[in-house]
Design an enzyme around this catalytic site. Structure first.
Site, PDB file in Angstrom:
ATOM      1  N   ALA A   9      23.320  35.084  35.527  1.00 45.37           N
ATOM      2  CA  ALA A   9      24.778  34.958  36.043  1.00 45.37           C
ATOM      3  C   ALA A   9      25.171  33.434  35.932  1.00 45.37           C
ATOM      4  O   ALA A   9      25.976  32.677  36.403  1.00 45.37           O
ATOM      5  CB  ALA A   9      24.821  35.184  37.537  1.00 45.37           C
ATOM      6  N   ARG A  15      36.055  33.860  27.740  1.00 46.94           N
ATOM      7  CA  ARG A  15      36.871  34.738  27.342  1.00 46.94           C
ATOM      8  C   ARG A  15      37.637  35.412  28.566  1.00 46.94           C
ATOM      9  O   ARG A  15      38.630  35.972  28.357  1.00 46.94           O
ATOM     10  CB  ARG A  15      36.137  35.773  26.456  1.00 46.94           C
ATOM     11  N   ASN A 229      33.336  40.821  29.381  1.00 48.14           N
ATOM     12  CA  ASN A 229      33.509  39.633  28.879  1.00 48.14           C
ATOM     13  C   ASN A 229      35.129  38.922  28.907  1.00 48.14           C
ATOM     14  O   ASN A 229      35.304  37.929  28.655  1.00 48.14           O
ATOM     15  CB  ASN A 229      33.251  39.633  27.343  1.00 48.14           C
TER      16      ASN A 229
END
Ligand code: UD1
Ligand code: MG
Length: 423
Positions: A9, A15, A229
């Protein structure tokens, strides 16, 4: 064998175009990372979360909510293989198994993870990767197999030949490994690839080279490996999670009138013969009994327990409250931090004033069995109303009231005959 997990993580999540770290973006008000940590809850004894980007915020969330998880800092972030190597100092003498997952794949279920572990053990595997088939495999690592079908290696999209790019079996990003056997790989990974990163995926070819028993487990429901994403991915994953929940509820005897406009969190349990009307949004952890009517347009915000035969009607918001059986709140109300007994009627427009904005504290409203609250009442918490008491419409209740009384605060009605005509 003992299993510990490593959850990746530390990445940036560019994005998402966000100041919030990707793994703390939410579905039903619960961070993505929370879903992953919950999926391993019954499987692992300890969990390591690799943090880097916005490390402090991720660490705070993990420490506050998961006492069997520890965060490990990765700076700089040199790739997924480098990320896992961060736990090596914590596992020097560990001889169990390590389950590796990504913090941005919230749809994986513990049932699948259990099957994955079983597959690994029954094949006497040293290293098993989860794969799945995607019609459009773009951006995923491809699973490359030998002529005889056995696993050869994983090739990332950016390093793949045209032939390899055509492969539709992809790496789902979940691995289980027998730590003692695979540990040496993490000091031998190199970054000779298109992205100049230490790829975790290279442990497969490393394992083959070192004569380890290496397998791929094919995930049937590829939705479970859906990674987030972008904001579009987040919306899509929310929808998949919601549909999964609504289907399970309908299978167990709950009527959902319009699945297209109903949102119910994974952590909500609902008894049979309850009907959920359109435009209802239920987030957090809740328990709803049998034969209730919820909605249309109801909002349950978590920590709500509703007993059997209750009605929570339109534009009613409920948060952190217990509601006894046969109790109704039919219209336009807010019930927060409350304990409502059985056989209560809450009139339209009733508000529990639970929040003091000066001290920033919340207080409780307690209503005993058979209480009747008239429309447009404000119950200023902390406040308790005894069994059977009626509160007249339009009242503002600021102190406790005993049993079987009538309580009302109301300016006397004035009627001035002929006033309009005289004007
Ligand atoms: C990775 C896999 C790919 C697989 C895909 C599945 C590698 C090299 N590739 O690609 O084969 O199909 O996942 O979703 O592993 N992270 C860190 N530290 C780092 C880099 C990444 O913690 O230095 C974390 C990220 O936060 C993320 C996870 O690792 O949670 C995966 O990283 P990401 O960059 O998304 O890898 P993919 O390109 O998706
Ligand atoms: Mg990714």
């Amino acid at each position: 064998m003992e299993i510990k997990s490593v959850i990746l993580a530390a990445g940036k999540g560019t994005r998402m175009k966000s100041d919030i770290p990707k793994v703390l973006h939410k579905i039903f008000e619960k961070p993505l990372l929370g879903y992953v940590l919950d999926s391993v809850k019954d499987i692992t004894t300890e969990n390591f979360v690799i943090v880097g980007h916005h490390a402090e915020e991720v660490k705070e969330y993990v420490e506050k909510n998961y006492n069997n998880a520890k965060t490990v800092l990765q700076t700089p972030q040199l790739g997924t293989g480098h990320a896992v190597s961060m736990v090596c100092p914590y596992l020097e003498d560990y001889s169990g198994q390590i389950l590796i997952l990504c913090g941005d794949t919230p749809l994986i279920t513990s049932e699948t993870l259990k099957k994955f572990v079983e597959y690994h053990n029954s094949n006497n595997s040293d290293l098993t990767v989860m794969s799945t088939i995607f019609e459009n495999p773009a951006n995923y690592g491809r699973i490359i197999r030998e002529q005889d079908g056995s696993l050869k290696c994983i090739v990332e999209e950016k390093d793949a030949t045209l032939e390899e790019k055509a492969v539709k079996e992809v790496n789902a990003g979940i691995y289980i490994l027998n730590w003692a056997k695979v540990k040496p790989a993490f000091s031998q990974l190199t970054s000779n690839n298109a992205q100049g990163e230490y790829y975790l995926t290279d442990i497969i070819s490393w394992g083959k080279k070192n004569n380890l028993n290496v397998h791929a487990f094919i995930l049937e429901n590829s939705d479970e490996s859906y990674g987030i994403n972008s904001r579009k991915d987040l919306a899509e994953a929310s929808k998949i999670m919601n549909t999964r929940k609504l289907n399970a509820l309908m299978d167990s005897g709950v009527t959902i009138i319009d699945p297209n406009s109903t949102w119910i969190s994974e952590d909500t349990e609902i008894g049979s013969d309850t009907t959920i009307y359109p435009f209802t949004y239920i987030e957090g952890k809740n328990q709803i009994g049998k034969n209730c009517k919820i909605g249309p347009c109801a909002h349950l915000r978590g920590d709500v327990e509703i007993d059997d035969n209750c009605k929570i009607g339109n534009f009613v918001e409920v948060k952190k409250s217990k509601i006894g059986h046969n109790t109704n709140a039919g219209h336009l109300s807010y019930i927060g931090d409350s304990e409502l007994g059985a056989n209560i009627n809450i009139g339209a427009g009733t508000i529990t004033a639970n929040y003091d904005p000066i001290t920033k504290t919340k207080s409780k409203t307690i209503l005993k069995d058979h209480v009747k609250i008239g429309s447009n009442t404000v119950l200023v918490a902390p406040v308790e109303i005894g069994e059977g008491t009626n509160v007249g419409a339009g009242s503002v209740i600021t102190k406790n009231i005993g049993e079987w009384a009538l309580a009302l605060t109301r300016a006397p009605l004035r009627v001035i005959a002929g006033w309009v005509k005289r004007k």
